[in-house]
Design a protein around this motif. Structure first.
Motif, short mmCIF file in Angstrom:
data_model
loop_
_atom_site.label_atom_id
_atom_site.label_comp_id
_atom_site.label_asym_id
_atom_site.label_seq_id
_atom_site.Cartn_x
_atom_site.Cartn_y
_atom_site.Cartn_z
N MET A 150 0.84 -1.19 0.00
CA MET A 150 0.00 0.00 0.00
C MET A 150 0.88 1.25 0.00
O MET A 150 1.88 1.32 0.70
CB MET A 150 -0.87 -0.02 1.26
N GLU A 151 0.52 2.22 -0.83
CA GLU A 151 1.29 3.47 -0.89
C GLU A 151 0.58 4.57 -0.11
O GLU A 151 -0.64 4.60 -0.04
CB GLU A 151 1.41 3.94 -2.35
N ILE A 152 1.37 5.47 0.42
CA ILE A 152 0.78 6.60 1.16
C ILE A 152 0.07 7.52 0.17
O ILE A 152 0.63 7.92 -0.86
CB ILE A 152 1.87 7.37 1.93
N ALA A 153 -1.19 7.80 0.49
CA ALA A 153 -2.01 8.68 -0.34
C ALA A 153 -3.09 9.27 0.55
O ALA A 153 -3.18 8.92 1.73
CB ALA A 153 -2.65 7.87 -1.48
N ALA A 154 -3.88 10.16 -0.01
CA ALA A 154 -4.97 10.76 0.77
C ALA A 154 -5.87 9.65 1.29
O ALA A 154 -6.05 8.61 0.65
CB ALA A 154 -5.77 11.72 -0.10
N GLU A 155 -6.42 9.84 2.46
CA GLU A 155 -7.36 8.90 3.10
C GLU A 155 -6.69 7.62 3.57
O GLU A 155 -7.35 6.60 3.77
CB GLU A 155 -8.58 8.63 2.20
N LYS A 156 -5.38 7.66 3.75
CA LYS A 156 -4.67 6.58 4.43
C LYS A 156 -4.22 7.09 5.79
O LYS A 156 -3.87 8.27 5.94
CB LYS A 156 -3.41 6.14 3.66
N VAL A 157 -4.22 6.18 6.77
CA VAL A 157 -3.67 6.51 8.08
C VAL A 157 -2.25 5.96 8.13
O VAL A 157 -2.01 4.79 7.83
CB VAL A 157 -4.52 5.94 9.22
N VAL A 158 -1.31 6.85 8.46
CA VAL A 158 0.10 6.51 8.36
C VAL A 158 0.76 6.64 9.72
O VAL A 158 0.50 7.58 10.47
CB VAL A 158 0.80 7.49 7.37
N LYS A 159 1.60 5.65 10.03
CA LYS A 159 2.40 5.69 11.26
C LYS A 159 3.84 5.93 10.87
O LYS A 159 4.39 5.18 10.05
CB LYS A 159 2.32 4.34 11.97
N ILE A 160 4.45 6.94 11.46
CA ILE A 160 5.87 7.19 11.17
C ILE A 160 6.65 7.38 12.47
O ILE A 160 6.11 7.84 13.47
CB ILE A 160 6.07 8.46 10.30
N HIS A 161 7.91 7.01 12.40
CA HIS A 161 8.87 7.45 13.41
C HIS A 161 9.64 8.59 12.77
O HIS A 161 9.95 8.56 11.57
CB HIS A 161 9.82 6.32 13.80
N TYR A 162 9.94 9.61 13.57
CA TYR A 162 10.67 10.74 13.01
C TYR A 162 11.60 11.33 14.05
O TYR A 162 11.38 11.22 15.25
CB TYR A 162 9.71 11.83 12.51
N THR A 163 12.66 11.93 13.56
CA THR A 163 13.53 12.77 14.39
C THR A 163 13.65 14.09 13.66
O THR A 163 13.92 14.12 12.45
CB THR A 163 14.91 12.12 14.58
N LEU A 164 13.40 15.16 14.38
CA LEU A 164 13.44 16.49 13.80
C LEU A 164 14.66 17.23 14.33
O LEU A 164 14.87 17.33 15.53
CB LEU A 164 12.17 17.25 14.20
N THR A 165 15.48 17.71 13.40
CA THR A 165 16.65 18.50 13.79
C THR A 165 16.62 19.85 13.08
O THR A 165 15.96 20.00 12.05
CB THR A 165 17.98 17.78 13.45
N ASN A 166 17.34 20.81 13.63
CA ASN A 166 17.45 22.12 12.96
C ASN A 166 18.73 22.16 12.14
O ASN A 166 19.45 21.16 12.03
CB ASN A 166 17.36 23.27 13.98
N ASP A 167 18.99 23.32 11.55
CA ASP A 167 20.17 23.48 10.70
C ASP A 167 21.48 23.18 11.44
O ASP A 167 22.47 22.82 10.82
CB ASP A 167 20.23 24.91 10.16
N ASP A 168 21.48 23.39 12.76
CA ASP A 168 22.69 23.14 13.54
C ASP A 168 22.84 21.68 13.94
O ASP A 168 23.79 21.32 14.65
CB ASP A 168 22.68 23.99 14.82
N GLY A 169 21.88 20.83 13.51
CA GLY A 169 21.96 19.43 13.86
C GLY A 169 21.45 19.11 15.26
O GLY A 169 21.59 18.00 15.76
N GLN A 170 20.82 20.09 15.88
CA GLN A 170 20.27 19.93 17.22
C GLN A 170 18.92 19.21 17.11
O GLN A 170 18.09 19.57 16.28
CB GLN A 170 20.05 21.33 17.77
#
Ligand code: ZN
Length: 168
Positions: free
Chosen positions: A1-21
């Motif tokens: 299954m591909e991610i598209a509108a009307e799909k429920v998606v579970k993701i793991h994410y890490t968010l960093t800024n430009d400084d790598g923080q």
């Protein structure tokens, strides 16, 4: 299954800024689950996830205009102290307020006896964001979820959103 509108998606994410923080990460918690195509997450990230499948890993850089916007100096404001009533006001405190029909989060910068200086910019406004994302699961959204425009965790809506039409 591909991610598209009307799909429920579970993701793991890490968010960093430009400084790598690291600014935020789901890695220590449950994955983030959201309804795709309903603007539940910032546009730049949502667009990059379209068409991806379970196991996909991606690095996404989101410019402020597709993230939390540019900083707007007009949102640095002073609010008369009396509007806070008895409320104790401390530096760094955040509160929500409606401005022109839009819910905004304000951060207290400083206060004195007559006024409270606040910043209505999103804390990440003006930041270029780097997301390290892994797709964990994809499922079809239910009819209710599509109608409400957000996911329902096990056991129903519980979204507490009075405008979401989530009350039977
Ligand atoms: Zn709902």
């Amino acid at each position: 299954m591909e991610i598209a509108a009307e799909k429920v998606v579970k993701i793991h994410y890490t968010l960093t800024n430009d400084d790598g923080q690291t600014l935020d990460s789901s890695r220590e918690m449950d994955p983030l689950e959201y309804l795709h195509g309903a603007q539940n997450i910032i546009a730049g990230l949502e667009n990059s996830l379209t068409g991806k499948t379970v196991g996909s890993k991606l690095n996404v850089t989101v410019d402020p205009n597709e993230g939390y916007g540019m900083r707007d100096e007009k949102l640095l404001m002073e609010i008369p102290r009396e509007q806070f009533g008895e409320l104790e006001v401390e530096k760094g405190m955040q509160f929500q307020s409606q401005v022109d029909g839009q819910m905004m989060i304000f951060t207290v910068l400083d206060s004195n006896e007559t006024g409270v200086q606040v910043d209505g910019n999103h804390p990440l406004a003006g930041e270029r964001l780097h997301f390290d994302v892994e797709v964990i699961a994809i499922r079809e959204a239910t009819a209710d979820e599509i109608q409400h425009g957000h996911i329902h965790a096990t056991g129903g809506c519980g979204c507490g959103d009075p405008d979401g039409g989530c009350h039977d």
